[in-house]
Design a protein around this motif. Structure first.
Motif, PDB file in Angstrom:
ATOM      1  N   PHE A   1       0.815  -1.217   0.000  1.00 15.61           N
ATOM      2  CA  PHE A   1       0.000   0.000   0.000  1.00 15.61           C
ATOM      3  C   PHE A   1       0.850   1.269   0.000  1.00 15.61           C
ATOM      4  CE2 PHE A   1      -3.182  -3.080   1.287  1.00 15.61           C
ATOM      5  CZ  PHE A   1      -4.279  -2.652   0.568  1.00 15.61           C
ATOM      6  N   LEU A   2       2.039   1.210   0.583  1.00 17.98           N
ATOM      7  CA  LEU A   2       2.936   2.360   0.489  1.00 17.98           C
ATOM      8  C   LEU A   2       3.382   2.587  -0.944  1.00 17.98           C
ATOM      9  CD1 LEU A   2       5.223   2.140   3.665  1.00 17.98           C
ATOM     10  CD2 LEU A   2       3.383   3.771   3.179  1.00 17.98           C
ATOM     11  N   ALA A   3       3.652   1.497  -1.654  1.00 19.88           N
ATOM     12  CA  ALA A   3       4.051   1.634  -3.055  1.00 19.88           C
ATOM     13  C   ALA A   3       2.921   2.222  -3.890  1.00 19.88           C
ATOM     14  CB  ALA A   3       4.466   0.263  -3.601  1.00 19.88           C
ATOM     15  N   GLU A   4       1.687   1.781  -3.618  1.00 19.21           N
ATOM     16  CA  GLU A   4       0.557   2.309  -4.379  1.00 19.21           C
ATOM     17  C   GLU A   4       0.350   3.810  -4.107  1.00 19.21           C
ATOM     18  OE1 GLU A   4      -2.816  -0.055  -3.495  1.00 19.21           O
ATOM     19  OE2 GLU A   4      -2.036  -1.882  -4.459  1.00 19.21           O
ATOM     20  N   SER A   5       0.403   4.189  -2.820  1.00 19.95           N
ATOM     21  CA  SER A   5       0.205   5.609  -2.499  1.00 19.95           C
ATOM     22  C   SER A   5       1.348   6.465  -3.030  1.00 19.95           C
ATOM     23  CB  SER A   5       0.062   5.797  -0.991  1.00 19.95           C
ATOM     24  OG  SER A   5       1.252   5.393  -0.318  1.00 19.95           O
ATOM     25  N   ALA A   6       2.584   5.935  -2.995  1.00 19.79           N
ATOM     26  CA  ALA A   6       3.714   6.685  -3.545  1.00 19.79           C
ATOM     27  C   ALA A   6       3.579   6.850  -5.053  1.00 19.79           C
ATOM     28  CB  ALA A   6       5.019   5.973  -3.202  1.00 19.79           C
ATOM     29  N   LEU A   7       3.057   5.804  -5.712  1.00 19.40           N
ATOM     30  CA  LEU A   7       2.849   5.898  -7.164  1.00 19.40           C
ATOM     31  C   LEU A   7       1.805   6.970  -7.491  1.00 19.40           C
ATOM     32  CD1 LEU A   7       3.438   4.761  -9.977  1.00 19.40           C
ATOM     33  CD2 LEU A   7       1.610   3.089  -9.607  1.00 19.40           C
ATOM     34  N   ILE A   8       0.753   7.017  -6.702  1.00 22.89           N
ATOM     35  CA  ILE A   8      -0.269   8.053  -6.925  1.00 22.89           C
ATOM     36  C   ILE A   8       0.329   9.446  -6.758  1.00 22.89           C
ATOM     37  CG2 ILE A   8      -2.423   9.025  -6.057  1.00 22.89           C
ATOM     38  CD1 ILE A   8      -3.265   6.197  -5.253  1.00 22.89           C
ATOM     39  N   GLY A   9       1.119   9.640  -5.685  1.00 25.19           N
ATOM     40  CA  GLY A   9       1.734  10.949  -5.456  1.00 25.19           C
ATOM     41  C   GLY A   9       2.744  11.304  -6.532  1.00 25.19           C
ATOM     42  N   GLY A  10       3.558  10.334  -6.953  1.00 27.66           N
ATOM     43  CA  GLY A  10       4.554  10.611  -7.986  1.00 27.66           C
ATOM     44  C   GLY A  10       3.936  10.974  -9.314  1.00 27.66           C
ATOM     45  N   VAL A  11       2.885  10.243  -9.705  1.00 26.97           N
ATOM     46  CA  VAL A  11       2.207  10.556 -10.963  1.00 26.97           C
ATOM     47  C   VAL A  11       1.544  11.929 -10.879  1.00 26.97           C
ATOM     48  CG1 VAL A  11       0.308   9.869 -12.483  1.00 26.97           C
ATOM     49  CG2 VAL A  11       1.878   8.149 -11.602  1.00 26.97           C
ATOM     50  N   GLY A  12       0.948  12.242  -9.711  1.00 20.56           N
ATOM     51  CA  GLY A  12       0.336  13.559  -9.542  1.00 20.56           C
ATOM     52  C   GLY A  12       1.362  14.672  -9.656  1.00 20.56           C
ATOM     53  N   GLY A  13       2.547  14.493  -9.028  1.00 23.86           N
ATOM     54  CA  GLY A  13       3.598  15.502  -9.133  1.00 23.86           C
ATOM     55  C   GLY A  13       4.098  15.664 -10.554  1.00 23.86           C
ATOM     56  N   LEU A  14       4.217  14.542 -11.267  1.00 23.77           N
ATOM     57  CA  LEU A  14       4.692  14.610 -12.656  1.00 23.77           C
ATOM     58  C   LEU A  14       3.684  15.327 -13.548  1.00 23.77           C
ATOM     59  CD1 LEU A  14       6.921  13.708 -14.607  1.00 23.77           C
ATOM     60  CD2 LEU A  14       5.640  11.589 -14.978  1.00 23.77           C
ATOM     61  N   VAL A  15       2.396  15.009 -13.385  1.00 24.23           N
ATOM     62  CA  VAL A  15       1.362  15.670 -14.191  1.00 24.23           C
ATOM     63  C   VAL A  15       1.297  17.159 -13.844  1.00 24.23           C
ATOM     64  CG1 VAL A  15      -1.118  15.780 -14.641  1.00 24.23           C
ATOM     65  CG2 VAL A  15       0.027  13.568 -14.492  1.00 24.23           C
ATOM     66  N   GLY A  16       1.393  17.488 -12.535  1.00 24.25           N
ATOM     67  CA  GLY A  16       1.360  18.893 -12.136  1.00 24.25           C
ATOM     68  C   GLY A  16       2.527  19.681 -12.702  1.00 24.25           C
ATOM     69  N   ALA A  17       3.734  19.079 -12.675  1.00 25.14           N
ATOM     70  CA  ALA A  17       4.905  19.756 -13.236  1.00 25.14           C
ATOM     71  C   ALA A  17       4.749  19.966 -14.737  1.00 25.14           C
ATOM     72  CB  ALA A  17       6.165  18.945 -12.942  1.00 25.14           C
ATOM     73  N   ALA A  18       4.213  18.953 -15.431  1.00 21.02           N
ATOM     74  CA  ALA A  18       4.023  19.090 -16.878  1.00 21.02           C
ATOM     75  C   ALA A  18       3.020  20.186 -17.202  1.00 21.02           C
ATOM     76  CB  ALA A  18       3.553  17.749 -17.459  1.00 21.02           C
ATOM     77  N   VAL A  19       1.908  20.238 -16.450  1.00 21.77           N
ATOM     78  CA  VAL A  19       0.902  21.280 -16.689  1.00 21.77           C
ATOM     79  C   VAL A  19       1.494  22.664 -16.399  1.00 21.77           C
ATOM     80  CG1 VAL A  19      -1.308  22.200 -15.903  1.00 21.77           C
ATOM     81  CG2 VAL A  19      -1.039  19.753 -16.270  1.00 21.77           C
ATOM     82  N   GLY A  20       2.289  22.774 -15.322  1.00 19.83           N
ATOM     83  CA  GLY A  20       2.906  24.061 -14.993  1.00 19.83           C
ATOM     84  C   GLY A  20       3.871  24.536 -16.061  1.00 19.83           C
ATOM     85  N   VAL A  21       4.695  23.615 -16.570  1.00 19.20           N
ATOM     86  CA  VAL A  21       5.656  23.981 -17.614  1.00 19.20           C
ATOM     87  C   VAL A  21       4.935  24.419 -18.884  1.00 19.20           C
ATOM     88  CG1 VAL A  21       7.445  23.077 -19.148  1.00 19.20           C
ATOM     89  CG2 VAL A  21       7.520  22.544 -16.713  1.00 19.20           C
ATOM     90  N   VAL A  22       3.914  23.670 -19.281  1.00 15.44           N
ATOM     91  CA  VAL A  22       3.158  24.037 -20.491  1.00 15.44           C
ATOM     92  C   VAL A  22       2.478  25.394 -20.313  1.00 15.44           C
ATOM     93  CG1 VAL A  22       1.191  23.405 -21.934  1.00 15.44           C
ATOM     94  CG2 VAL A  22       2.826  21.656 -21.215  1.00 15.44           C
TER      95      VAL A  22
ATOM     96  N   VAL B   1       7.210  11.594  -2.196  1.00 13.21           N
ATOM     97  CA  VAL B   1       7.340  11.636  -0.736  1.00 13.21           C
ATOM     98  C   VAL B   1       5.988  11.904  -0.083  1.00 13.21           C
ATOM     99  CG1 VAL B   1       8.412  12.890   1.175  1.00 13.21           C
ATOM    100  CG2 VAL B   1       9.750  12.357  -0.866  1.00 13.21           C
ATOM    101  N   THR B   2       5.211  12.813  -0.683  1.00 12.31           N
ATOM    102  CA  THR B   2       3.881  13.103  -0.150  1.00 12.31           C
ATOM    103  C   THR B   2       3.000  11.857  -0.164  1.00 12.31           C
ATOM    104  OG1 THR B   2       4.045  15.383  -0.951  1.00 12.31           O
ATOM    105  CG2 THR B   2       1.849  14.565  -0.429  1.00 12.31           C
ATOM    106  N   GLY B   3       3.069  11.102  -1.251  1.00 12.03           N
ATOM    107  CA  GLY B   3       2.299   9.858  -1.319  1.00 12.03           C
ATOM    108  C   GLY B   3       2.719   8.861  -0.261  1.00 12.03           C
ATOM    109  N   LEU B   4       4.033   8.746  -0.007  1.00  9.12           N
ATOM    110  CA  LEU B   4       4.521   7.844   1.039  1.00  9.12           C
ATOM    111  C   LEU B   4       3.987   8.245   2.412  1.00  9.12           C
ATOM    112  CD1 LEU B   4       8.252   7.227   0.008  1.00  9.12           C
ATOM    113  CD2 LEU B   4       6.419   5.521   0.128  1.00  9.12           C
ATOM    114  N   VAL B   5       4.071   9.533   2.714  1.00 11.16           N
ATOM    115  CA  VAL B   5       3.598  10.008   4.021  1.00 11.16           C
ATOM    116  C   VAL B   5       2.092   9.782   4.153  1.00 11.16           C
ATOM    117  CG1 VAL B   5       3.324  12.063   5.471  1.00 11.16           C
ATOM    118  CG2 VAL B   5       5.461  11.675   4.235  1.00 11.16           C
ATOM    119  N   ALA B   6       1.356  10.059   3.075  1.00 13.03           N
ATOM    120  CA  ALA B   6      -0.095   9.908   3.136  1.00 13.03           C
ATOM    121  C   ALA B   6      -0.511   8.452   3.260  1.00 13.03           C
ATOM    122  CB  ALA B   6      -0.729  10.529   1.889  1.00 13.03           C
ATOM    123  N   GLY B   7       0.298   7.531   2.787  1.00  7.57           N
ATOM    124  CA  GLY B   7      -0.088   6.119   2.813  1.00  7.57           C
ATOM    125  C   GLY B   7       0.331   5.375   4.062  1.00  7.57           C
ATOM    126  N   VAL B   8       0.998   6.003   5.000  1.00 11.21           N
ATOM    127  CA  VAL B   8       1.490   5.316   6.196  1.00 11.21           C
ATOM    128  C   VAL B   8       0.329   4.772   7.033  1.00 11.21           C
ATOM    129  CG1 VAL B   8       2.696   5.622   8.381  1.00 11.21           C
ATOM    130  CG2 VAL B   8       3.668   6.552   6.280  1.00 11.21           C
TER     131      VAL B   8
END
Length: 331
Positions: A257-278, A307-314
């Motif tokens: 479950f930590l891996a799943e929550s970290a994946l959600i946070g990482g994908v969210g950060g990547l999408v947010g960074a891409a939207v910000g750059v565009v 990291v946010t996803g990891l903390v949120a999934g603890v």
């Protein structure tokens, strides 16, 4: 007939933009006459005066007044109403609108403290001191005769000095001594904030505001990921029991479950960074700016999301690890 009086004799002066010049001399030496010539209130009997390279010798009174302000109608003062202390006034556009003065062909009259003043002009725009647009301006001689010298009633007399950007503080420190070397304490020079300091202060405030907004957004994202992971735990109780029954340990469930929550946070950060750059690049292209994007922002955004996803999934992961296989199958 009295012979003419020479107020200023053999004056050859060049003042460049941003320079500060003090006119010092004994009473009656021609200081006011020189300033009247510089202010286009008087005409020199000989010689030439060229403000900003504009030859003023052959200009009419109307053309001379246009150099001092942008008029919407009428004219500004010249040396005649000032010297005679005539009861005339020039209105700013805001004051004219509030007083209902739109035409000057009928010579409208306004009253200030019971004294009538004939409106001879309306100022449409000024380069500085925007409060002039909402004010009523009268000649200096008229003001002296009606209300007395400045500084004895409401406020002390004020003057604006042009300086080069960044030199205001130095000029303000030397101006009182340059204007009144005998009594510099009677003058007070106030310098506006240094543009560079002001820009840095504004940038610091904006950075703090954006940092606060980022922190709030990060907290909201953390709560959202935690809720999503907790719902997943509740819906997959049977799956958790099925994994625990063959021998999967608590740490395996926590890691899942930590891996799943970290994946959600990482994908969210990547999408947010891409939207910000565009967004930044798109706005820069539309405004014809040069986009400046620090590489660290694009790299750190997915890392912070991870990291946010990891903390949120603890908490949800620990709750999933405490589920016993028998309880999971009963559920």
């Amino acid at each position: 007939m009295e012979p003419p009086v020479t107020a200023v004799r053999s004056c050859d002066l060049t003042v460049r933009g941003g320079e500060c010049v003090a006119v010092v001399g004994a009473s009656g030496s021609g200081k006011s006459s020189l300033l009247n010539v510089i202010g286009l209130l008087d005409r020199p009997t000989s010689g030439r005066y060229r403000p900003d390279g504009i030859e003023t010798t052959g200009l009419s009174d109307a053309e001379r007044t246009e150099l001092r302000a942008t008029l919407r109608g009428g004219r500004l003062f010249d040396s005649v109403p000032d010297g005679r202390a005539e009861p005339v006034a020039v209105l700013g556009s805001g004051a004219a609108r509030r007083l209902g003065v739109s035409r000057l062909d009928r010579r409208p009259v306004i009253f200030i403290g019971g004294t009538p003043f004939t409106v001879i002009g309306i100022i449409g725009d000024v380069e500085r001191k925007a409060e002039v647009l909402s004010s009523v301006v009268v000649p200096r001689g008229t003001a002296h005769r009606t209300w007395g010298p400045p500084g004895k009633r409401d406020q002390p007399a004020r003057v604006i000095v042009d300086t080069e950007p960044g030199a205001a503080a130095d000029v303000a420190g030397q101006l009182p001594l340059a204007l009144r070397p005998d009594r510099p304490d009677v003058l007070r020079a106030v310098a506006p904030p240094d543009p560079r300091t002001l820009r840095n202060d504004v940038s610091t405030d904006l950075d703090g505001l954006f940092l606060l907004l980022s922190g709030v957004s990060l907290a909201i994202g953390t709560v959202g990921i935690a809720n999503t992971t907790l719902i997943a735990v509740l819906e997959r109780t049977g799956e958790i029991g099925l994994r625990r029954a063959p021998g999967a340990r608590r740490r395996h469930v926590v890691a899942q479950f930590l891996a799943e929550s970290a994946l959600i946070g990482g994908v969210g950060g990547l999408v947010g960074a891409a939207v910000g750059v565009v967004t930044v690049v798109g706005v820069a292209v539309v405004q014809r700016w040069t986009p400046v994007l620090p590489l660290t922002v694009a790299v750190l955004a997915p890392v912070i999301g991870l990291v946010t996803g990891l903390v949120a999934g603890v908490c949800p992961a620990l709750r999933a690890a405490r589920i016993e296989p028998v309880d999971a199958f009963r559920h």
